[in-house]
Write an enzyme that holds these catalytic residues in place. Structure first.
Site, short mmCIF file in Angstrom:
data_model
loop_
_atom_site.label_atom_id
_atom_site.label_comp_id
_atom_site.label_asym_id
_atom_site.label_seq_id
_atom_site.Cartn_x
_atom_site.Cartn_y
_atom_site.Cartn_z
N SER A 261 0.94 -1.24 -0.07
CA SER A 261 -0.23 -0.13 0.15
C SER A 261 0.83 1.23 -0.06
O SER A 261 2.11 1.31 0.11
CB SER A 261 -0.82 0.01 1.13
OG SER A 261 -0.05 0.26 2.57
N LYS A 262 0.11 2.48 -0.12
CA LYS A 262 0.69 3.50 0.07
C LYS A 262 2.05 3.80 1.12
O LYS A 262 2.87 4.52 0.94
CB LYS A 262 0.12 5.00 -0.25
CG LYS A 262 -0.68 5.18 -1.55
CD LYS A 262 -1.79 5.83 -1.54
CE LYS A 262 -2.44 6.19 -2.72
NZ LYS A 262 -3.52 7.36 -2.86
N ARG A 263 1.57 3.09 2.28
CA ARG A 263 2.22 3.36 3.37
C ARG A 263 3.82 2.63 3.38
O ARG A 263 4.80 2.98 3.71
CB ARG A 263 1.65 2.76 4.67
CG ARG A 263 1.43 1.46 4.61
CD ARG A 263 0.94 0.89 5.79
NE ARG A 263 0.28 -0.31 5.73
CZ ARG A 263 -0.18 -0.93 7.15
NH1 ARG A 263 -0.27 -0.31 7.96
NH2 ARG A 263 -0.67 -2.29 6.64
N ASP A 264 3.72 1.96 2.17
CA ASP A 264 4.98 1.17 1.96
C ASP A 264 5.82 2.05 1.05
O ASP A 264 7.11 1.80 1.01
CB ASP A 264 4.76 -0.28 1.52
CG ASP A 264 4.02 -0.99 2.24
OD1 ASP A 264 4.65 -1.35 3.40
OD2 ASP A 264 3.18 -1.78 1.94
N GLY A 265 5.31 2.89 0.32
CA GLY A 265 6.03 3.89 -0.51
C GLY A 265 5.32 4.02 -2.09
O GLY A 265 3.95 3.84 -2.03
#
Length: 493
Positions: A261-265
């Site tokens: 997800s976006k929290r990973d990059g």
């Protein structure tokens, strides 16, 4: 019948890595079987449609070299077009078809109208939760006599159409990747086929479209597994043969514990393009996420992927994404480019970053000097700016040129002697090999350490601590520019 596969995105956002992998699997399977790759747009949830999303997704797919054989595509003018004889390929343009097939299900007793209001359904769920039950539609209108249902509909009362699922029925389906899967209709509810606004849900639209477009294989993410029994029962209700299904595993974040997800990059394809990742690198990385050729090989051409790809070798378990692995793969593909190809790419990146680069032999030489170091193209401004812009001779630079266990006075003295020595090398001999040989002779004659000579030269030429070596920097910059930069440092103070 020849293989026909489809990718059917919703225009509700950007193309992300998980979807791109599904497209790649679709494309590979179609190419491998000399089949047809179709692009269909599922836009029946009009409230979620994002302006420009479809065009951006199509652009990303074209950049990846994954243009469809049939369906929706981006034409030469950059506009959304459609091609093929089974269209339209945008679901919002197919509403009369869905209405026709929903009416057929009503007529045959496989569906019914539900007149429950949103408030009534909310109350129903609250009461079920209060009793500790899993919220599920209670089929309150399933046994409503047809005459009364017709009368209420004719009077203009809002309704949805629900699938009248068989009760207490075992549903078996075979998945290409996961084998036989068994479901029980007692775990399902009579889901909505047609909404009150006249738009179909995914379940009805996808089945109708897949049948009419003669789709032979549905390759989709494992999050769609709960839809499989609904799909199969709908095919059965229509009397149609179902396609083969293959549910690919989810892509996990680097920690292996949650969906990427976006929290990973970055997860959107456009972001990777803008950072300077190559289409072939993304193609390689994503194809190997969840699939293996059964060997230790790491890199294939697309033709090799087509020849070797096997849908049955896609694993069931989730695959973990690694940003480090992607950098490694992208760096490998960058090194496979010719210097000319890479220089053309870097020119655009450098000019966009404000670096005064121009096409020509000098750019080719600069490109060759950094090709081995690049992991992605947006590193180019940092790695090459000093080739095009002289470093400022300031306090920071004077501190930088001092090697370990050295001081400024002795460093500048060595630099001056080195410049005098380099001055004697003819321009036509100003090559990496000659510079290497002559400077090592200089180091030996003066009984200096390598670092005492080579570090100050490199630092003075670039103004940074990490760059190509001194010999290569001298060669690429050329004799006049190299000596001018070194003299500028010597002259200060």
């Amino acid at each position: 019948m020849s293989v026909r596969v489809r990718y059917a995105p919703s225009p509700t956002g950007e193309l992300h890595l998980g979807s791109l992998r599904t497209v790649i699997f679709d494309w590979l399977y179609a190419r491998q079987n000399k089949g047809v790759f179709i692009m269909r747009v599922e836009d029946t949830d009009q409230a979620r449609v994002v302006e420009g999303s479809l065009k951006r997704q199509l652009y990303d797919l074209a950049w990846m070299g994954l243009t469809p054989d049939e369906g929706v595509y981006l034409n030469e003018q950059g506009e959304v077009g459609q091609k093929g004889d089974k269209g339209p390929y945008i679901q919002s343009e197919r509403l009369p078809m869905y209405a026709h097939y929903a009416a057929k299900l009503l007529e045959d007793g496989h569906a019914y109208r539900c007149f429950a209001t949103a408030e009534e359904l909310d109350k129903m769920r609250e009461e079920q939760q209060a009793r500790g039950e899993i919220p599920k539609y209670d089929r309150r209108f399933r046994d409503l006599p047809k005459e009364e249902s017709d009368k209420r509909a004719k009077a203009g009362e809002p309704f949805v159409i629900r699938h009248a699922l068989p009760l207490d029925r075992e549903v078996k389906g075979r998945d290409v990747i996961r084998g036989e899967m068994v479901f029980n209709t007692n775990d399902l509810d009579d889901y909505v086929l047609m909404k009150s606004d006249g738009f179909p849900t995914y379940q009805l639209a996808s089945v109708v479209d897949d049948h009419l477009m003669e789709i032979t294989h549905v390759i989709r993410g494992e999050e769609w597994i709960p839809s499989l029994p609904k799909n199969l029962l709908l095919y059965e209700a229509f009397g149609w043969k179902a396609p083969s299904f293959a549910h690919v595993p989810v892509i996990l974040g680097p920690d292996g514990r949650h969906k990427l997800s976006k929290r990973d990059g970055s997860v959107n394809v456009a972001e990777y393009r803008d950072k300077g990742y190559l289409p072939d690198a993304l193609f390689n990385m994503l194809t190997f996420l969840g699939w293996s050729p059964g060997t230790e090989e790491e890199f294939f051409t697309r033709d090799e992927f087509i020849r070797r790809f096997d849908l049955t070798r896609v694993q069931k378990a989730p695959a973990k994404f690694s940003f480090e692995r992607l950098d490694y793969v992208n760096g490998w593909y960058i090194r496979q480019l010719s210097v000319g190809e890479l220089a053309t790419m870097l020119l655009l990146v450098l000019q966009k970053a404000g670096v005064p680069a121009e096409p020509g032999n000098y750019l080719l030489a600069v490109t060759a000097s950094v090709q081995e170091r690049l992991k992605h193209l947006d590193e180019a401004p940092e790695f090459t700016r000093y080739f095009f812009v002289r470093p400022d001779v300031n306090t920071e630079l004077l501190e930088l040129i001092i090697p370990k266990k050295g001081d400024l006075e002795s460093t500048r003295k060595i630099l001056k002697l080195a410049v005098d020595y380099l001055e004697k090398i003819p321009c036509e001999e100003w090559t990496v090999d000659v510079l290497d040989e002559r400077l090592r002779l200089f180091i030996g004659m003066g009984e200096y350490s390598n670092i005492a000579v080579l570090w100050p030269i490199r630092a003075a030429l670039t103004g940074v601590s990490a760059s190509p070596g001194a010999f290569e920097m001298l060669h690429v910059l050329g004799k006049d520019e190299s000596l001018a930069r070194l003299r500028a440092v010597i002259a200060v103070g």
